[in-house]
Design a protein around this motif. Structure first.
Motif, PDB file in Angstrom:
ATOM      1  N   GLN A  45       0.814  -1.211   0.000  1.00 60.98           N
ATOM      2  CA  GLN A  45       0.000   0.000   0.000  1.00 60.98           C
ATOM      3  C   GLN A  45       0.851   1.266   0.000  1.00 60.98           C
ATOM      4  O   GLN A  45       1.773   1.390  -0.786  1.00 60.98           O
ATOM      5  CB  GLN A  45      -0.980  -0.022   1.166  1.00 60.98           C
ATOM      6  CG  GLN A  45      -1.903  -1.235   1.190  1.00 60.98           C
ATOM      7  CD  GLN A  45      -2.662  -1.437  -0.093  1.00 60.98           C
ATOM      8  OE1 GLN A  45      -2.179  -2.045  -1.020  1.00 60.98           O
ATOM      9  NE2 GLN A  45      -3.883  -0.924  -0.149  1.00 60.98           N
ATOM     10  N   ASP A  46       0.594   2.195   0.923  1.00 60.99           N
ATOM     11  CA  ASP A  46       1.314   3.468   0.940  1.00 60.99           C
ATOM     12  C   ASP A  46       2.771   3.311   1.364  1.00 60.99           C
ATOM     13  O   ASP A  46       3.581   4.207   1.160  1.00 60.99           O
ATOM     14  CB  ASP A  46       0.596   4.481   1.834  1.00 60.99           C
ATOM     15  CG  ASP A  46       0.435   4.008   3.266  1.00 60.99           C
ATOM     16  OD1 ASP A  46       0.489   2.790   3.514  1.00 60.99           O
ATOM     17  OD2 ASP A  46       0.242   4.863   4.151  1.00 60.99           O
ATOM     18  N   ASP A  51       6.173   3.516  -1.185  1.00 60.27           N
ATOM     19  CA  ASP A  51       6.968   4.717  -1.434  1.00 60.27           C
ATOM     20  C   ASP A  51       8.154   4.861  -0.484  1.00 60.27           C
ATOM     21  O   ASP A  51       9.042   5.676  -0.723  1.00 60.27           O
ATOM     22  CB  ASP A  51       6.087   5.963  -1.339  1.00 60.27           C
ATOM     23  CG  ASP A  51       5.087   6.043  -2.484  1.00 60.27           C
ATOM     24  OD1 ASP A  51       5.336   5.424  -3.545  1.00 60.27           O
ATOM     25  OD2 ASP A  51       4.055   6.726  -2.322  1.00 60.27           O
TER      26      ASP A  51
END
Length: 117
Positions: A46-47, A50
């Motif tokens: 998911q996030d 990054d």
């Protein structure tokens, strides 16, 4: 189960979008903390995908991760397999240890007449 380890980044893969609600990004490190180096793959989801943007191949990092496991049953044979995943939730640059400098040798500049004996 939350764990941590240190290693040098060997490879960072691209983010794979599995579905509209799930993406993952894998990376591989070399753990050289023992006599036999270990090549270990982790994933971010998911996030957290990054997180890897701030790091590069060859960099030493500290990884905080969860050990995940799940069963899967083959629809054709009924065989059950267990899969494990190392899911990174935090990645930090490993600060390199400061080099210790040996103290400068002490040189006596007095003459032989200054000796106390």
């Amino acid at each position: 189960m939350s764990l941590e380890t240190v290693g040098r980044i060997k490879e960072i893969k691209e983010t794979h979008v599995i579905s509209d609600s799930f993406s993952k990004r894998e990376f591989i490190i070399t753990d050289e903390s023992s006599q036999y180096p270990q090549i270990i793959m982790f994933q971010c989801t998911q996030d957290r995908c990054d997180l890897l943007n701030a790091f590069s191949v060859g960099q030493e990092i500290k990884i905080l991760f969860n050990l995940r496991g799940r069963e899967w049953e083959s629809p054709t044979t009924g065989e059950i397999k267990v899969f494990n995943t190392l899911e990174a939730w935090r990645i930090e640059a490993k600060a390199s240890a400061p080099q210790q400098q040996a103290p400068a040798p002490q040189i006596e500049t007095g003459n032989a007449d200054d000796l106390p004996f």
